[in-house]
Write a protein that holds these residues in place. Structure first.
Motif, PDB file in Angstrom:
ATOM      1  N   PHE A   1       0.726  13.019  10.206  1.00 40.75           N
ATOM      2  CA  PHE A   1       1.395  12.253   9.144  1.00 40.75           C
ATOM      3  C   PHE A   1       0.826  12.577   7.770  1.00 40.75           C
ATOM      4  CE2 PHE A   1      -2.441   9.904   9.958  1.00 40.75           C
ATOM      5  CZ  PHE A   1      -2.805   9.403   8.725  1.00 40.75           C
ATOM      6  N   ASN A   2      -0.392  13.106   7.710  1.00 44.35           N
ATOM      7  CA  ASN A   2      -1.141  13.281   6.467  1.00 44.35           C
ATOM      8  C   ASN A   2      -0.861  14.584   5.744  1.00 44.35           C
ATOM      9  OD1 ASN A   2      -2.574  13.966   9.039  1.00 44.35           O
ATOM     10  ND2 ASN A   2      -3.886  15.106   7.637  1.00 44.35           N
TER      11      ASN A   2
ATOM     12  N   TYR B   1      -1.925   7.559   2.135  1.00 38.51           N
ATOM     13  CA  TYR B   1      -1.476   8.900   1.751  1.00 38.51           C
ATOM     14  C   TYR B   1      -0.184   8.842   0.939  1.00 38.51           C
ATOM     15  CZ  TYR B   1      -5.031  11.464   4.339  1.00 38.51           C
ATOM     16  OH  TYR B   1      -6.229  11.998   4.763  1.00 38.51           O
ATOM     17  N   ALA B   2       0.644   7.832   1.182  1.00 39.18           N
ATOM     18  CA  ALA B   2       1.866   7.680   0.395  1.00 39.18           C
ATOM     19  C   ALA B   2       1.538   7.347  -1.054  1.00 39.18           C
ATOM     20  CB  ALA B   2       2.750   6.597   1.011  1.00 39.18           C
TER      21      ALA B   2
ATOM     22  N   ASN C   1      10.284  10.204  -2.880  1.00 35.17           N
ATOM     23  CA  ASN C   1      10.514  10.827  -1.583  1.00 35.17           C
ATOM     24  C   ASN C   1       9.256  11.002  -0.742  1.00 35.17           C
ATOM     25  OD1 ASN C   1      13.278  10.987  -1.841  1.00 35.17           O
ATOM     26  ND2 ASN C   1      13.259  13.040  -2.744  1.00 35.17           N
ATOM     27  N   ILE C   2       8.089  11.150  -1.372  1.00 35.62           N
ATOM     28  CA  ILE C   2       6.867  11.287  -0.571  1.00 35.62           C
ATOM     29  C   ILE C   2       6.577  10.001   0.201  1.00 35.62           C
ATOM     30  CG2 ILE C   2       4.350  11.524  -0.695  1.00 35.62           C
ATOM     31  CD1 ILE C   2       4.716  13.696  -2.769  1.00 35.62           C
TER      32      ILE C   2
ATOM     33  N   LEU D   1     -12.756   9.848   3.871  1.00 33.25           N
ATOM     34  CA  LEU D   1     -13.011  10.150   2.461  1.00 33.25           C
ATOM     35  C   LEU D   1     -11.775   9.907   1.599  1.00 33.25           C
ATOM     36  CD1 LEU D   1     -15.210  13.371   2.771  1.00 33.25           C
ATOM     37  CD2 LEU D   1     -15.939  11.115   1.976  1.00 33.25           C
ATOM     38  N   ASN D   2     -10.594  10.194   2.134  1.00 30.63           N
ATOM     39  CA  ASN D   2      -9.377   9.939   1.361  1.00 30.63           C
ATOM     40  C   ASN D   2      -9.145   8.439   1.167  1.00 30.63           C
ATOM     41  OD1 ASN D   2      -7.508  12.359   0.578  1.00 30.63           O
ATOM     42  ND2 ASN D   2      -8.418  12.941   2.539  1.00 30.63           N
ATOM     43  N   ALA D   3      -9.489   7.639   2.176  1.00 27.50           N
ATOM     44  CA  ALA D   3      -9.389   6.183   2.017  1.00 27.50           C
ATOM     45  C   ALA D   3     -10.366   5.697   0.946  1.00 27.50           C
ATOM     46  CB  ALA D   3      -9.673   5.490   3.354  1.00 27.50           C
TER      47      ALA D   3
END
Length: 482
Positions: free
Chosen positions: A247-248, A74-75, A263-264, A401-403
């Motif tokens: 965290f996401n 996610y970073a 910063n993200i 799905l994000n991975a």
């Protein structure tokens, strides 16, 4: 299925949102969203699942490692696409507009409003411990075979939702400052438990003769399948992952974070490492003060620990702290969640009123009113607890799905500007993906009916996507012809 449509990442749009969130506000969002009430409660569930303090700590460490690998994903995505909506944008770019829309649909109609109503109800439940009249039944009514009891807590929960929504309506900077304050109080609460427990708590202050539940009777019964220790640890991971969840969400406000390319990633990783450290310290104190059997039998492990050295006043103090924790989590859910329907409406695939930006406050006023109204109605109805379990399954689908989107973007867009690259790629990404798939499959097997209903809620958005997409394409064609 990679359907052509609006791609917010590929075509930068004018934004009326302002970058008013610095590093500490961003980190406070991560910490505040992750620390809810789980750390105060779930250690006992984990102890019953594994039957060993060593395995409880192993589950916390494994869960933290999996989530940290997810944070790396996610970073990278957040730094590459610092846009409102977070995963809506990542999935749009990585897998296609339909997948981004389905995430936003699930989030707008299920995940965020139900989470808002549930957190507000949790706040009132803690308040009811101090003021029992809050939870006194006023009247009951029947709808079919369901009985609903109406208490003063329900309209008060709706007012809490409206109040927190109003804070976010008037200023993103003020909202960020409020979140720093609430998160500081959460951190202070855990640190006070840790320090006071070390200074004033006595080892094994509470004794019990009862035996610990064996791993075979764990939370989801996996031990009964013959998996032994491995199955027990996997069982204990379920409540641990719940406590780490949150965290996401920072990417949802990516368009309002200062220097997002730096910063993200910093805020996500710093926030998660802080949470992991606090969780481990709290558990060390739990097991130092209470014998294992007492922890396994406890329904409120943190309260029992505090009561062992601070009495009933300490329990009341902890209740206030947990209420603040619930309020802080609610604030983050509102702050981050409102950016998702806003981003979708801006792309023409949601109700257009959700794209409104307040001219003075520069906040997504239309989206905030939409989510706040829906959550307040759910809080009044008292029916959200059944809905809440539906989106747990759905959320983990979108983690996977994000991975996949990250893996695909690395392949099809190798030259994409990536201010931060996921540490340990592709191994860490693949481990997170495998864990997300495993947990999703496990939830389906354990709760097939609710998981299927959650999937149906997601699929219900497909016809709406095609309708809005068609209208959006028609409008673009008309504009180009003119």
């Amino acid at each position: 299925m990679h359907t052509k449509g609006p791609d917010p990442a590929a075509h930068p749009q004018r934004s009326d949102l302002i970058r008013g969130l610095g590093l500490w506000s961003a980190a406070a969002i991560v910490i505040g969203d992750t620390i809810g009430t789980g750390i105060f409660l779930v250690t006992s569930d984990m102890a019953r699942a594994v039957g060993s303090a060593t395995l409880v700590f192993a589950a916390w460490l494994i869960g933290g490692l999996i989530v940290l690998f997810g944070a790396f994903c996610y970073a990278e995505l957040g730094a590459a696409f610092p846009k409102a909506g977070g995963p809506y944008v990542y999935l749009n770019r990585g897998l296609g507009p339909l997948w981004g829309f389905l995430f936003g649909w699930m989030s707008s109609f299920l995940e965020r409003p139900v989470a808002m109503a549930t957190l507000a109800a949790g706040f009132l439940r803690f308040l009811g411990f101090l003021f029992p009249m809050v939870t006194t039944p006023l009247f009951a009514y029947h709808v079919g075979r369901y009985e609903f009891t109406f208490t003063a807590a329900q309209p008060l929960a709706a007012l809490v939702v409206m109040g927190v929504t109003s804070v976010n309506y008037f200023s993103v900077r003020f909202g960020g400052a409020i979140q720093v304050l609430l998160t500081s109080l959460k951190i202070a609460t855990i640190l006070v438990i840790v320090v006071a427990g070390v200074l004033f708590g006595k080892q094994h202050a509470i004794t019990t003769a009862s035996a610990v539940t064996t791993p075979s009777s764990g939370l989801l019964g996996l031990g009964a399948l013959g998996w032994g220790t491995v199955g027990a640890v996997l069982t204990a991971l379920v409540p641990a992952m719940w406590a780490y969840n949150g965290f996401n969400d920072l990417g949802d406000v990516g368009e309002e974070i200062q220097r997002p390319e730096k910063n993200i990633p910093r805020a996500i990783i710093l926030g998660l490492l802080t949470v992991g450290g606090l969780y481990l310290l709290a558990n060390i104190v739990y097991f130092r003060i209470l014998p294992f059997a007492a922890i396994a039998q406890s329904q409120h492990v943190a309260s029992d620990v505090v009561q062992s050295f601070a009495g009933s006043r300490g329990a009341a103090w902890l209740t206030v702290a947990m209420a603040i924790s619930a309020l802080g989590a609610l604030h983050v859910v509102v702050l981050t969640g409102a950016r998702i329907p806003y981003a979708m409406a801006r792309d023409g695939v949601f109700f257009q009123f959700a794209s409104r930006i307040h001219p003075s406050f520069h906040t997504p006023s239309g989206s905030l009113i939409f989510l706040g109204s829906l959550a307040a109605l759910l809080a009044l109805s008292g029916t959200y607890e059944e809905l809440y379990s539906l989106f747990v399954f759905a959320v983990w689908i979108f983690f996977a799905l994000n991975a996949i989107a990250l893996l695909r973007l690395r392949k099809i867009e190798p030259d994409l500007s990536r201010p931060y690259r996921a540490w340990g790629y592709p191994l860490t990404t693949l481990i997170f993906l495998a864990a997300a798939i495993a947990l999703t499959a496990n939830l389906w097997m354990v709760r097939p009916v609710r998981s299927t209903l959650g999937l149906l809620v997601i699929l219900a958005g497909v016809p709406f996507f095609h309708r809005w997409r068609k209208s959006s394409l028609t409008s673009d064609t008309t504009a180009n012809n003119n």
